[in-house]
Design an enzyme around this catalytic site. Structure first.
Site, short mmCIF file in Angstrom:
data_model
loop_
_atom_site.label_atom_id
_atom_site.label_comp_id
_atom_site.label_asym_id
_atom_site.label_seq_id
_atom_site.Cartn_x
_atom_site.Cartn_y
_atom_site.Cartn_z
N HIS A 363 0.80 -1.37 0.09
CA HIS A 363 -0.21 0.10 0.00
C HIS A 363 0.81 1.14 -0.06
O HIS A 363 0.52 2.16 -0.47
CB HIS A 363 -1.25 -0.04 1.12
CG HIS A 363 -2.11 -0.86 0.78
ND1 HIS A 363 -2.17 -2.18 1.10
CD2 HIS A 363 -3.35 -0.59 -0.20
CE1 HIS A 363 -3.35 -2.77 0.49
NE2 HIS A 363 -3.94 -1.87 0.05
N GLU A 604 -12.22 -9.78 -6.19
CA GLU A 604 -10.62 -10.07 -6.09
C GLU A 604 -10.25 -11.17 -5.25
O GLU A 604 -8.93 -11.36 -5.07
CB GLU A 604 -10.24 -8.69 -5.10
CG GLU A 604 -10.99 -8.36 -3.99
CD GLU A 604 -10.68 -7.06 -3.13
OE1 GLU A 604 -9.57 -6.52 -3.38
OE2 GLU A 604 -11.16 -6.79 -2.20
N ASP A 628 -5.46 -7.62 -5.53
CA ASP A 628 -5.54 -9.03 -4.88
C ASP A 628 -5.87 -9.90 -5.55
O ASP A 628 -5.53 -10.87 -5.70
CB ASP A 628 -6.66 -8.70 -3.73
CG ASP A 628 -6.16 -7.97 -2.56
OD1 ASP A 628 -5.15 -8.23 -2.08
OD2 ASP A 628 -6.68 -7.04 -2.20
N CYS A 675 -10.48 -1.42 -10.77
CA CYS A 675 -9.80 -0.34 -9.78
C CYS A 675 -8.41 -0.81 -9.31
O CYS A 675 -8.01 -0.08 -8.26
CB CYS A 675 -10.44 0.20 -8.73
SG CYS A 675 -11.33 -1.18 -7.65
C1 PEP Z 1 -7.28 -4.49 -5.31
O1 PEP Z 1 -7.01 -5.29 -4.55
O2 PEP Z 1 -6.67 -4.53 -6.60
C2 PEP Z 1 -7.62 -3.00 -4.79
C3 PEP Z 1 -8.09 -2.06 -5.76
O3 PEP Z 1 -7.85 -2.92 -3.29
P1 PEP Z 1 -6.37 -2.69 -2.36
O4 PEP Z 1 -5.24 -2.48 -3.38
O5 PEP Z 1 -6.85 -1.43 -1.63
O6 PEP Z 1 -6.41 -4.02 -1.89
MG MG Z 2 -7.95 -5.29 -2.61
#
Ligand code: PEP
Ligand code: MG
Length: 759
Positions: A363, A604, A628, A675
């Site tokens: 992240h 995901e 994910d 996303c």
């Molecule tokens: C993902 O898993 O692609 C996502 C957009 O969520 P995050 O990166 O916050 O886990």
């Molecule tokens: Mg995710």
């Protein structure tokens, strides 16, 4: 055996440089194996020869002089075959080569093991014996284990040497390259500023200081503070501890005395070393001595000294943080970057980031991309604590870090930075133009948000909506769960800023690598554990408050969409929908006039891919979380740098899963967006467009690049390319075919302005 191994590795780890480390290895391994000779040969990448670097038993004058090519001698054979070699009578082997200067004719038997680090042969560890005999299986296994353990230590010592001018062959400071993984694209040339983890003595570097008196005063004041703390602690525990237990505090205080540790540290500071470095040296020496003792009680004392060292360091670090100065072009380096660290550098000074741990999907890397800061993650071999103040290049396109770069390399990278600046200028003109292919297909480009700064950047770049608002971000920067009222204010700000464009708010997605300081979760496998919707369904009080806040925030705006993370089956979805409806009727009962917002599900988890039709039937829209989904499909931890090269969103299985979801969602008449970070990768976006996604949501930094590229291609060409790639089974071939196709269309520059750099 295990104990011997542990002791040797510990001692080698504490060695001050590569030469000392190798000296300890040959001495201790010879002792442990009761052999007559132990030697280490390292592969010099410049001459491509195995050079004798340390020996016990052979003539020491041969060190640095005797060397052999990979196709020469037994050492060369071990290195090239990457296997141990165990010979009773070495001289009779056809590859045996005699070196008069070593005096090795006296030794008949030979056992060699390759030293391999991350698939790279670094050298060979050899033991020899006078009498002719086969080393037994146990001995062979010990040497192999030893060399596997030492590989990382040697790599680390070697890298430190090249940074500080203690190179293998005693060469001066030179340019060194460290491989990591791309974290955020872009290049930066600047000065490394190392942010050390608080109170970790092991990683404190050496540093010379000019003002010795000031440093002594700093240390005295840290001593006073620790003394005061210990007195206070002892008094506080007076009623809970027996007198003999409290005596420990007196021992601590005695150790701090001017005649003991305190004095030793002051002596080193007087030689020009900074207080933290002097503390590390003295504490390290004492700890080492205690740890090597066989008496368990005395070994335990090592932890007392470590504890004292940590207490002193905390005060010294606190004093330093207040005076820490950041270079104009700061490249922040840390063992594990955290979002909080990014905020500590004064605005405008941060130009690059390097993290030893984590990968491009962590992240903190996502945050770096949102902020547009070139970043390299997972630079596991970088001796990060030793690079403070040196010049560095961060190549966020290839995931490489260069220390002490040559003038020529700096020139090449300066040209890249300049080119990026030019490209960005050209892109800003695009913000008011639609994202439309040459043959007229419109592709809505949305943004992912979390920080407040994202809002302005998104608007400047012409985003058409928010595809993912990570609500956990405002939760992470607090010291308790925000109340319904506080959440309402935060969400209203988002909804209002983008109104009338849609804003997709994801319900709290914590767990995995997203921890809340006030809601710690300790698990062996956090990514397979209590995460996302699993937590909020177990805590409906948290979930309901959040949904109520979202609904109330949307009064009069009506641009809210709710998105559910980590759904792995219908039951979770149905329970979530039930709670959302409950919250909706509650707020309506309270008198708020709100229409039910569209609710979507994130895909995901692989299980959700195969139930896409059933899930789609129950919701208003689908959004793929490819970060994910890739992690779970390929069984590759998105945070682990060791397997980062296996994490690949263009893997054929991921592409097939994406297609299944798009087709499944559309068959149920529901729009499908994405996303994950792949949506913001311009080359991948071409494929997503061809697959039929209805919207792409990405970080604001990459949005103009994606728009630029999609405006240069036609849907027809993208579809042809996708069909060609979907027929391939090798991820590397998929990557190179895609790059080549875009390059041939004259579009390569946008994807990677640093593509031509040869370092
Ligand atoms: C993902 O898993 O692609 C996502 C957009 O969520 P995050 O990166 O916050 O886990
Ligand atoms: Mg995710």
């Amino acid at each position: 055996m295990l104990n011997t191994l542990r002791k040797i590795v510990q001692e080698v780890n504490a060695a001050k440089d590569l030469k000392a480390a190798l000296g300890i290895i040959v001495l201790r391994v010879r002792e442990a194996m009761k052999s007559h000779v132990c030697s280490v040969y390292l592969l010099d990448p410049e001459s491509n020869r195995f050079v004798l670097m340390a020996t016990e038993g052979l003539n020491k004058r041969a060190i640095g002089k005797v060397s052999m090519a990979p196709n020469e001698g037994l050492v060369g054979l071990v290195g090239t075959r990457e296997e141990p070699l165990n010979l009773e009578d070495a001289a009779n082997h056809p590859r045996y080569r005699y070196f008069a200067e070593t005096g090795e004719e006296r030794y008949a038997s030979f056992l060699g093991a390759p030293i391999i680090h991350h698939r790279r042969v670094m050298g060979v560890l050899v033991i020899q014996q006078k009498e002719s005999r086969q080393f037994d299986e146990g001995e062979e296994a010990f040497l192999v284990t030893m060399s596997a353990q030492l590989a990382g230590v040697i790599a680390h010592a070697e890298a430190t040497g090249s940074i500080r001018g203690l190179g293998k062959q005693g060469k001066g400071i030179h340019e060194a390259k460290f491989a990591g993984v791309p974290g955020s694209p872009g290049a930066a040339i600047g000065t490394a500023v190392v942010m050390l983890p608080p109170a970790d003595l092991d990683v404190v570097p050496d540093k010379t200081i000019a003002d010795i008196d000031a440093e002594l005063a700093l240390f005295s004041s840290a001593l006073d503070s620790v003394r005061a703390d210990l007195h206070a602690l002892s008094a506080k525990l007076a009623t809970q501890l027996r007198p003999e237990e409290r005596a420990l505090f007196d021992v601590y205080l005695m150790m701090l005395d001017d005649d003991a540790i305190g004095n030793e540290i002051m002596r080193i500071i007087r030689t020009g070393q900074w207080a933290q470095g002097a503390l590390r040296q003295v504490v390290g020496d004492h700890v080492k001595r205690f740890e090597l003792m066989d008496d368990a009680y005395l070994r335990e004392r090592a932890s007392d000294i470590k504890d004292l060292g940590r207490r002193l360091l905390a005060y010294l670090q606190e004093a330093r943080t207040q005076t820490l100065s950041y270079a104009e072009n700061t490249i922040l380096v840390s063992e594990e970057l955290t979002p909080g660290m990014l905020g500590e550098v004064p605005e405008g000074k941060l130009i690059g980031l390097v993290s030893v741990l984590g990968s491009g999907n962590s992240h903190v890397a996502i945050l770096a991309r949102a902020m547009g800061i070139p970043t390299v993650m997972g630079a596991v071999d970088l001796p990060y604590s030793k690079v403070d103040g040196i010049q560095m290049i961060v190549d966020g396109y290839h995931g490489e870090v260069f220390t002490n770069p040559s003038a020529e390399l700096c020139k090449q990278y300066r040209a890249v930075v300049e080119e990026e600046r030019e490209l960005a200028k050209g892109l800003s003109a695009l913000s008011s133009l639609p994202c439309e292919t040459l043959d007229g297909l419109r592709m809505p480009l949305w943004v992912n948000t979390g920080l407040l700064a994202d809002v302005v950047r998104a608007q400047e770049r012409g985003a058409e909506g928010v595809g993912l608002y990570r609500t956990e971000v405002p939760f992470m920067i607090r010291d308790r769960f925000p109340s319904e009222k506080e959440q309402l204010a935060i969400y209203r700000e988002q909804l209002h800023a983008f109104h009338p464009l849609p804003v997709t708010m994801r319900t709290l997605d914590i767990g995995g690598d997203k921890a809340l300081p006030y809601f710690p979760i300790k698990e062996a496998n956090p990514f397979l554990g209590w995460r996302g919707i699993r937590i909020t369904l177990d805590h409906p009080e948290i979930f309901l408050v959040q949904i109520r806040a979202m609904l109330k925030a949307s009064v009069g705006l009506n641009n809210l969409r709710i998105l559910l993370p980590m759904i792995s089956g219908l039951r979770e979805l149905e329970e979530s929908l039930h709670l959302i409806h409950r919250a909706w009727s509650e707020v309506r009962d309270e008198g708020f006039d709100i229409a039910m917002p569209p609710v979507g599900v994130m895909i995901e988890v692989p299980a959700a891919v195969y139930q896409i039709r059933e899930l789609a039937r129950q919701v208003d829209f689908i959004s793929i979380g490819s970060n994910d989904l890739t992690q779970y499909l390929l069984a590759v931890d998105r945070n682990n740098p060791r397997v980062a090269d296996l994490y690949d969103f263009l893997h054929p299985s991921v592409l097939q899963a994406l297609r299944l979801v798009v087709d499944g969602g559309h068959a149920e008449g529901k729009p499908v967006g994405i996303c994950g970070e792949m949506a913001g990768d311009p080359a991948a976006a071409v494929l997503l467009l061809a697959m039929g996604f209805d919207s792409l949501s990405m970080n604001a930094t990459n949005l103009p690049k994606v728009k630029w590229l999609l405006r240069q291609i036609s849907k027809r060409m993208a579809t042809e390319l996708l069909e060609q790639l979907m027929g391939m089974d090798n991820p590397q071939v998929i990557h190179s075919t895609l790059q080549l196709a875009l390059h041939n269309l004259g579009l390569g520059r946008m994807i990677n302005p640093a593509a031509t750099i040869q370092a």
